[in-house]
Design a protein around this motif. Sequence first.
Motif, PDB file in Angstrom:
ATOM      1  N   PRO A 243       8.771  35.839 -23.773  1.00  0.00           N
ATOM      2  CA  PRO A 243       8.015  34.978 -24.467  1.00  0.00           C
ATOM      3  C   PRO A 243       6.302  36.003 -25.529  1.00  0.00           C
ATOM      4  CG  PRO A 243       7.423  35.942 -22.722  1.00  0.00           C
ATOM      5  CD  PRO A 243       8.671  36.458 -22.784  1.00  0.00           C
ATOM      6  N   ASN A 244       6.390  34.168 -26.016  1.00  0.00           N
ATOM      7  CA  ASN A 244       5.275  34.208 -26.802  1.00  0.00           C
ATOM      8  C   ASN A 244       3.948  34.704 -26.007  1.00  0.00           C
ATOM      9  OD1 ASN A 244       2.913  34.348 -28.693  1.00  0.00           O
ATOM     10  ND2 ASN A 244       4.403  33.311 -31.006  1.00  0.00           N
ATOM     11  N   LEU A 245       3.247  35.439 -25.838  1.00  0.00           N
ATOM     12  CA  LEU A 245       1.996  35.450 -25.007  1.00  0.00           C
ATOM     13  C   LEU A 245       0.872  34.142 -25.213  1.00  0.00           C
ATOM     14  CD1 LEU A 245       2.206  39.102 -23.263  1.00  0.00           C
ATOM     15  CD2 LEU A 245       3.471  36.862 -22.753  1.00  0.00           C
ATOM     16  N   ALA A 246       0.631  35.314 -27.069  1.00  0.00           N
ATOM     17  CA  ALA A 246      -0.511  34.668 -26.854  1.00  0.00           C
ATOM     18  C   ALA A 246      -0.738  33.022 -26.889  1.00  0.00           C
ATOM     19  CB  ALA A 246      -0.986  35.216 -28.570  1.00  0.00           C
ATOM     20  N   LEU A 247       0.563  32.821 -27.855  1.00  0.00           N
ATOM     21  CA  LEU A 247       1.149  31.518 -27.822  1.00  0.00           C
ATOM     22  C   LEU A 247       1.199  30.141 -26.337  1.00  0.00           C
ATOM     23  CD1 LEU A 247       1.973  28.624 -29.418  1.00  0.00           C
ATOM     24  CD2 LEU A 247       3.814  29.498 -29.449  1.00  0.00           C
ATOM     25  N   ILE A 248       1.286  31.382 -25.440  1.00  0.00           N
ATOM     26  CA  ILE A 248       1.406  30.479 -23.927  1.00  0.00           C
ATOM     27  C   ILE A 248       0.286  30.785 -23.282  1.00  0.00           C
ATOM     28  CG2 ILE A 248       2.097  30.704 -21.671  1.00  0.00           C
ATOM     29  CD1 ILE A 248       5.140  32.045 -23.394  1.00  0.00           C
ATOM     30  N   TRP A 249      -0.782  31.752 -23.309  1.00  0.00           N
ATOM     31  CA  TRP A 249      -2.249  31.547 -23.370  1.00  0.00           C
ATOM     32  C   TRP A 249      -2.551  30.468 -23.168  1.00  0.00           C
ATOM     33  CZ3 TRP A 249      -3.564  33.003 -18.473  1.00  0.00           C
ATOM     34  CH2 TRP A 249      -2.974  34.366 -17.462  1.00  0.00           C
ATOM     35  N   GLY A 250      -2.356  30.903 -25.428  1.00  0.00           N
ATOM     36  CA  GLY A 250      -3.398  29.765 -25.513  1.00  0.00           C
ATOM     37  C   GLY A 250      -3.133  28.507 -25.726  1.00  0.00           C
ATOM     38  N   MET A 251      -1.917  28.467 -25.489  1.00  0.00           N
ATOM     39  CA  MET A 251      -1.538  26.574 -24.913  1.00  0.00           C
ATOM     40  C   MET A 251      -2.026  26.359 -23.507  1.00  0.00           C
ATOM     41  SD  MET A 251       1.527  25.720 -26.473  1.00  0.00           S
ATOM     42  CE  MET A 251       2.166  24.318 -25.909  1.00  0.00           C
ATOM     43  N   GLY A 252      -2.050  27.116 -22.386  1.00  0.00           N
ATOM     44  CA  GLY A 252      -2.099  27.531 -20.985  1.00  0.00           C
ATOM     45  C   GLY A 252      -3.076  26.640 -21.119  1.00  0.00           C
ATOM     46  N   VAL A 253      -4.602  27.779 -21.713  1.00  0.00           N
ATOM     47  CA  VAL A 253      -6.210  27.367 -21.464  1.00  0.00           C
ATOM     48  C   VAL A 253      -6.515  25.605 -22.048  1.00  0.00           C
ATOM     49  CG1 VAL A 253      -8.355  28.021 -22.711  1.00  0.00           C
ATOM     50  CG2 VAL A 253      -6.420  29.425 -21.383  1.00  0.00           C
ATOM     51  N   LEU A 254      -5.546  25.530 -23.463  1.00  0.00           N
ATOM     52  CA  LEU A 254      -6.247  24.185 -23.850  1.00  0.00           C
ATOM     53  C   LEU A 254      -5.484  23.329 -22.759  1.00  0.00           C
ATOM     54  CD1 LEU A 254      -6.846  22.401 -25.762  1.00  0.00           C
ATOM     55  CD2 LEU A 254      -4.845  22.525 -27.265  1.00  0.00           C
ATOM     56  N   PHE A 255      -4.536  22.887 -22.094  1.00  0.00           N
ATOM     57  CA  PHE A 255      -3.883  22.585 -21.160  1.00  0.00           C
ATOM     58  C   PHE A 255      -4.644  22.402 -19.764  1.00  0.00           C
ATOM     59  CE2 PHE A 255      -0.589  20.871 -17.927  1.00  0.00           C
ATOM     60  CZ  PHE A 255      -0.297  19.334 -18.083  1.00  0.00           C
ATOM     61  N   GLY A 256      -5.073  23.700 -19.769  1.00  0.00           N
ATOM     62  CA  GLY A 256      -6.115  24.027 -17.851  1.00  0.00           C
ATOM     63  C   GLY A 256      -6.895  23.283 -17.995  1.00  0.00           C
ATOM     64  N   LEU A 257      -8.146  23.331 -19.318  1.00  0.00           N
ATOM     65  CA  LEU A 257      -9.560  22.633 -19.854  1.00  0.00           C
ATOM     66  C   LEU A 257      -9.423  20.812 -20.144  1.00  0.00           C
ATOM     67  CD1 LEU A 257     -10.688  25.267 -22.515  1.00  0.00           C
ATOM     68  CD2 LEU A 257     -11.202  24.719 -20.104  1.00  0.00           C
ATOM     69  N   SER A 258      -7.630  20.845 -20.552  1.00  0.00           N
ATOM     70  CA  SER A 258      -7.557  19.298 -20.398  1.00  0.00           C
ATOM     71  C   SER A 258      -7.761  18.532 -19.346  1.00  0.00           C
ATOM     72  CB  SER A 258      -6.596  18.555 -21.342  1.00  0.00           C
ATOM     73  OG  SER A 258      -6.729  19.778 -22.647  1.00  0.00           O
ATOM     74  N   LEU A 259      -6.962  19.193 -18.494  1.00  0.00           N
ATOM     75  CA  LEU A 259      -6.304  18.936 -16.495  1.00  0.00           C
ATOM     76  C   LEU A 259      -7.426  18.961 -16.415  1.00  0.00           C
ATOM     77  CD1 LEU A 259      -4.381  18.164 -14.827  1.00  0.00           C
ATOM     78  CD2 LEU A 259      -3.611  20.196 -14.009  1.00  0.00           C
ATOM     79  N   GLY A 260      -8.268  19.935 -16.315  1.00  0.00           N
ATOM     80  CA  GLY A 260      -9.277  20.105 -15.275  1.00  0.00           C
ATOM     81  C   GLY A 260     -10.392  19.410 -15.536  1.00  0.00           C
ATOM     82  N   ALA A 261     -10.537  18.688 -17.076  1.00  0.00           N
ATOM     83  CA  ALA A 261     -11.760  17.558 -17.497  1.00  0.00           C
ATOM     84  C   ALA A 261     -11.426  16.151 -16.692  1.00  0.00           C
ATOM     85  CB  ALA A 261     -11.521  17.338 -19.091  1.00  0.00           C
ATOM     86  N   LEU A 262      -9.982  15.839 -17.095  1.00  0.00           N
ATOM     87  CA  LEU A 262      -9.045  14.772 -16.410  1.00  0.00           C
ATOM     88  C   LEU A 262      -9.489  14.489 -14.804  1.00  0.00           C
ATOM     89  CD1 LEU A 262      -7.438  12.414 -17.262  1.00  0.00           C
ATOM     90  CD2 LEU A 262      -5.275  13.572 -16.579  1.00  0.00           C
ATOM     91  N   ALA A 263      -9.210  15.697 -14.223  1.00  0.00           N
ATOM     92  CA  ALA A 263      -9.136  15.564 -12.901  1.00  0.00           C
ATOM     93  C   ALA A 263     -10.661  15.771 -12.298  1.00  0.00           C
ATOM     94  CB  ALA A 263      -8.694  16.885 -12.130  1.00  0.00           C
ATOM     95  N   ALA A 264     -11.655  15.972 -13.415  1.00  0.00           N
ATOM     96  CA  ALA A 264     -13.190  16.042 -12.824  1.00  0.00           C
ATOM     97  C   ALA A 264     -13.638  13.742 -12.640  1.00  0.00           C
ATOM     98  CB  ALA A 264     -13.599  16.577 -13.825  1.00  0.00           C
ATOM     99  N   ILE A 265     -12.644  14.002 -14.296  1.00  0.00           N
ATOM    100  CA  ILE A 265     -13.101  12.917 -14.804  1.00  0.00           C
ATOM    101  C   ILE A 265     -12.834  11.324 -13.774  1.00  0.00           C
ATOM    102  CG2 ILE A 265     -12.441  10.660 -16.220  1.00  0.00           C
ATOM    103  CD1 ILE A 265     -12.908  12.683 -18.859  1.00  0.00           C
ATOM    104  N   VAL A 266     -11.823  11.720 -12.690  1.00  0.00           N
ATOM    105  CA  VAL A 266     -10.589  10.965 -12.282  1.00  0.00           C
ATOM    106  C   VAL A 266     -11.995  11.244 -10.748  1.00  0.00           C
ATOM    107  CG1 VAL A 266      -8.636  10.704 -11.200  1.00  0.00           C
ATOM    108  CG2 VAL A 266      -8.669  11.487 -13.211  1.00  0.00           C
ATOM    109  N   ARG A 267     -11.879  12.323 -10.011  1.00  0.00           N
ATOM    110  CA  ARG A 267     -12.762  12.192  -9.403  1.00  0.00           C
ATOM    111  C   ARG A 267     -14.211  12.075  -8.914  1.00  0.00           C
ATOM    112  NH1 ARG A 267     -13.192  12.090  -4.248  1.00  0.00           N
ATOM    113  NH2 ARG A 267     -14.560  13.363  -2.660  1.00  0.00           N
ATOM    114  N   ASN A 268     -14.772  11.745 -10.271  1.00  0.00           N
ATOM    115  CA  ASN A 268     -16.169  11.375 -10.750  1.00  0.00           C
ATOM    116  C   ASN A 268     -15.702   9.691 -10.667  1.00  0.00           C
ATOM    117  OD1 ASN A 268     -18.893  11.388 -11.289  1.00  0.00           O
ATOM    118  ND2 ASN A 268     -18.220  10.007 -12.532  1.00  0.00           N
ATOM    119  N   ALA A 269     -14.999   9.089 -11.322  1.00  0.00           N
ATOM    120  CA  ALA A 269     -14.795   7.730 -10.971  1.00  0.00           C
ATOM    121  C   ALA A 269     -14.705   7.424  -9.652  1.00  0.00           C
ATOM    122  CB  ALA A 269     -13.629   6.935 -12.422  1.00  0.00           C
ATOM    123  N   LEU A 270     -13.870   7.307  -8.790  1.00  0.00           N
ATOM    124  CA  LEU A 270     -13.356   7.687  -7.043  1.00  0.00           C
ATOM    125  C   LEU A 270     -14.714   7.721  -6.816  1.00  0.00           C
ATOM    126  CD1 LEU A 270     -10.172   9.607  -6.525  1.00  0.00           C
ATOM    127  CD2 LEU A 270     -10.199   7.431  -7.011  1.00  0.00           C
TER     128      LEU A 270
END
Length: 285
Positions: A243-270
């Motif tokens: 596996p391409n570690l640099a690419l995987i970790w970069g995409m993982g961090v980006l997706f994690g930030l997006s998922l975390g922001a989405l979870a916070a927004i959903v929780r705030n809306a609820l």
Amino acid sequence: MQNDEVYVLDLWHILAREWAWFLAGLLVVLLAVFAYTHTARRQWEATAFIQIGQVPALQGTDPKVEPLARVLERLQLVPFQNHVLANLGIKDDAPEAKLYRKSVKLDPLPYAGPLVKFSVRGWSPEQARQFAEATVAELQVVHQALMAKPLALTQARLEQVTADLKAAEAERSQLLQAATPVGTRDKDAQGAGVASMLLTATDAQIRELRQTQGELNVRLAHNFTYQTSLMWPVYVPQGPASPNLALIWGMGVLFGLSLGALAAIVRNALRRAHVATVSFNQTHA
């Protein structure tokens, strides 16, 4: 300005208020990436540049032992690949065989020889190199069989021309002696004249044979007639291709930030919906 629109400052307040949910979403993705990068099997990629062999050919015809397009098709044929694997002692249904077939990549370079850029992967650097070298060796065997007949015909033609040239030179020596009269008789003079005419024709034949001999020798030279081979040694980088570690970790961090922001927004809306419902019930109590 509508109250339900989300602006950067509002988003920052939401993330600060729901930091636990944001962090939870990020950690979930990072843990998944960590688990994948430590369990995925490493793959190394070998790259080889294949030079297609060349045979003596008539002027105006392709001297390549096999056209570039046909070589590309051959390298992708399952029977050809199975033969390569069999030479390495690998069964057709083995995991290594599946990796070999799946990872073969071909990049034709028609204006560089032509050449074929061949890439293949293995579970180790040594296996990837072995796959590439075995593929080239099998292609060499196929092309040697295709080269055998035109090469033999050209060699036979050269031998015949050489024999004819020796015979013509021997005949020229005899005619040269006959064209030099030893007496003054008319018969000798006539014979010398005939011999002189024949000598002229023989000289022209010798020039033609020497030219043909030279052309055949040039066509059989190593820079015009050669076997299919590697242009350079097979190259395998030190690091794995997958596996391409640099690419995987970069995409993982980006997706994690997006998922975390989405979870916070959903929780705030609820949370806001729950507070609004409670306030409404208290108002009408």
